[in-house]
Design an enzyme around this catalytic site. Sequence first.
Site, PDB file in Angstrom:
ATOM      1  N   GLY A  14      37.866  -9.347   5.968  1.00 47.60           N
ATOM      2  CA  GLY A  14      37.081  -8.470   6.838  1.00 47.60           C
ATOM      3  C   GLY A  14      37.287  -6.986   6.620  1.00 47.60           C
ATOM      4  CB  SER A  15      38.803  -4.854   4.004  1.00 48.00           C
ATOM      5  OG  SER A  15      38.169  -5.334   2.857  1.00 48.00           O
ATOM      6  CG  ASN A  16      33.578  -4.821   2.166  1.00 50.08           C
ATOM      7  OD1 ASN A  16      33.157  -3.739   1.771  1.00 50.08           O
ATOM      8  ND2 ASN A  16      34.264  -5.646   1.400  1.00 50.08           N
ATOM      9  CG  LEU A  87      33.630 -16.483   0.617  1.00 48.68           C
ATOM     10  CD1 LEU A  87      35.065 -16.969   0.496  1.00 48.68           C
ATOM     11  CD2 LEU A  87      33.216 -15.749  -0.658  1.00 48.68           C
ATOM     12  CG  ASN A 104      26.095 -10.539  -1.516  1.00 50.84           C
ATOM     13  OD1 ASN A 104      27.000 -10.702  -0.680  1.00 50.84           O
ATOM     14  ND2 ASN A 104      26.226 -10.936  -2.775  1.00 50.84           N
ATOM     15  CG  HIS A 106      28.945  -9.937  -7.033  1.00 53.66           C
ATOM     16  ND1 HIS A 106      29.140 -11.265  -6.726  1.00 53.66           N
ATOM     17  CD2 HIS A 106      29.425  -9.758  -8.284  1.00 53.66           C
ATOM     18  CE1 HIS A 106      29.713 -11.867  -7.757  1.00 53.66           C
ATOM     19  NE2 HIS A 106      29.887 -10.982  -8.713  1.00 53.66           N
ATOM     20  CG  ASP A 147      25.989 -13.230  -7.410  1.00 54.44           C
ATOM     21  OD1 ASP A 147      26.040 -12.844  -6.232  1.00 54.44           O
ATOM     22  OD2 ASP A 147      26.898 -13.907  -7.932  1.00 54.44           O
ATOM     23  CD  GLU A 176      34.019  -4.765  -2.248  1.00 58.56           C
ATOM     24  OE1 GLU A 176      33.486  -5.596  -2.984  1.00 58.56           O
ATOM     25  OE2 GLU A 176      34.855  -5.078  -1.379  1.00 58.56           O
TER      26      GLU A 176
HETATM   27  C1  GRF Z   1      34.774  -8.225  -1.298  1.00 58.38           C
HETATM   28  O1  GRF Z   1      35.423  -7.848  -2.461  1.00 58.38           O
HETATM   29  C2  GRF Z   1      33.317  -8.488  -1.554  1.00 58.38           C
HETATM   30  O2  GRF Z   1      32.775  -7.778  -2.616  1.00 58.38           O
HETATM   31  C3  GRF Z   1      33.285  -9.939  -1.881  1.00 58.38           C
HETATM   32  O3  GRF Z   1      34.300 -10.515  -1.095  1.00 58.38           O
HETATM   33  C4  GRF Z   1      35.282  -9.549  -0.783  1.00 58.38           C
HETATM   34  C5  GRF Z   1      35.454  -9.565   0.709  1.00 58.38           C
HETATM   35  O4  GRF Z   1      36.555  -8.813   1.135  1.00 58.38           O
HETATM   36  N1  GRF Z   1      31.961 -10.480  -1.727  1.00 58.38           N
HETATM   37  P1  GRF Z   1      36.747  -8.488   2.658  1.00 58.38           P
HETATM   38  O5  GRF Z   1      36.701  -9.797   3.439  1.00 58.38           O
HETATM   39  O6  GRF Z   1      35.659  -7.552   3.083  1.00 58.38           O
HETATM   40  O7  GRF Z   1      38.099  -7.865   2.756  1.00 58.38           O
END
Ligand code: GRF
Length: 190
Positions: A14-16, A87, A104, A106, A147, A176
């Site tokens: 969940g960092s994004n 995922l 998305n 990637h 993708d 990201e």
């Molecule tokens: C990220 O690197 C994203 O590009 C990929 O999965 C990872 C998720 O990381 N699809 P997080 O859960 O946001 O930390």
Amino acid sequence: MNKVRLALFASGTGSNVMSILDYFKDHQHVEIVFVLTNNPQALVVEKAQAFGVRIDVLSNEIVENGNILSTICEAAAIDYVILAGYLRKIPADFIHNYPQKIINIHPSLLPKFGGKGMYGDNVHKAVLAESEVATGITIHFVNEEFDKGELIAQFSCALAADETLATLKEKIHALEQLNFPKVIEKTVLN
Ligand code: GRF
């Protein structure tokens, strides 16, 4: 102007999700309505709860049902769905209901290191195995082929000679977190 309403789908750390939630906190034109996950164990669940955003935890069986996903998003008047480390495959009928509205991220420079099975650490390991000199991230719309949806933006970074899985993951996450929220903002307010 009504705010643009986003749902974030995630399965991992969940960092994004957190960088997007932080970026759009108190935003004038964009609102994060809820986070959805298929993984009750994912770190994103407790992070979203601590942030105070609505979090829907659904089973894998439910998220494979496009009608249910559409009903959930329509009930919340969602304009765009953001896949932030999600995922599971997105059901085709859900994609049809949200054409060019699902975005998305990637962790490679697509079309390199994309396609079925290319997610998470698999991508980074493949990049390292090929001894690439550069890699990066791709932000794209989602269509029915893994993708292969329309490209929105790419950002690259150099690979060090002594790059490891851990340092590469950290580098990609930083790229990201810096870029994904801004690209989302630009795309949904276009
Ligand atoms: C990220 O690197 C994203 O590009 C990929 O999965 C990872 C998720 O990381 N699809 P997080 O859960 O946001 O930390």
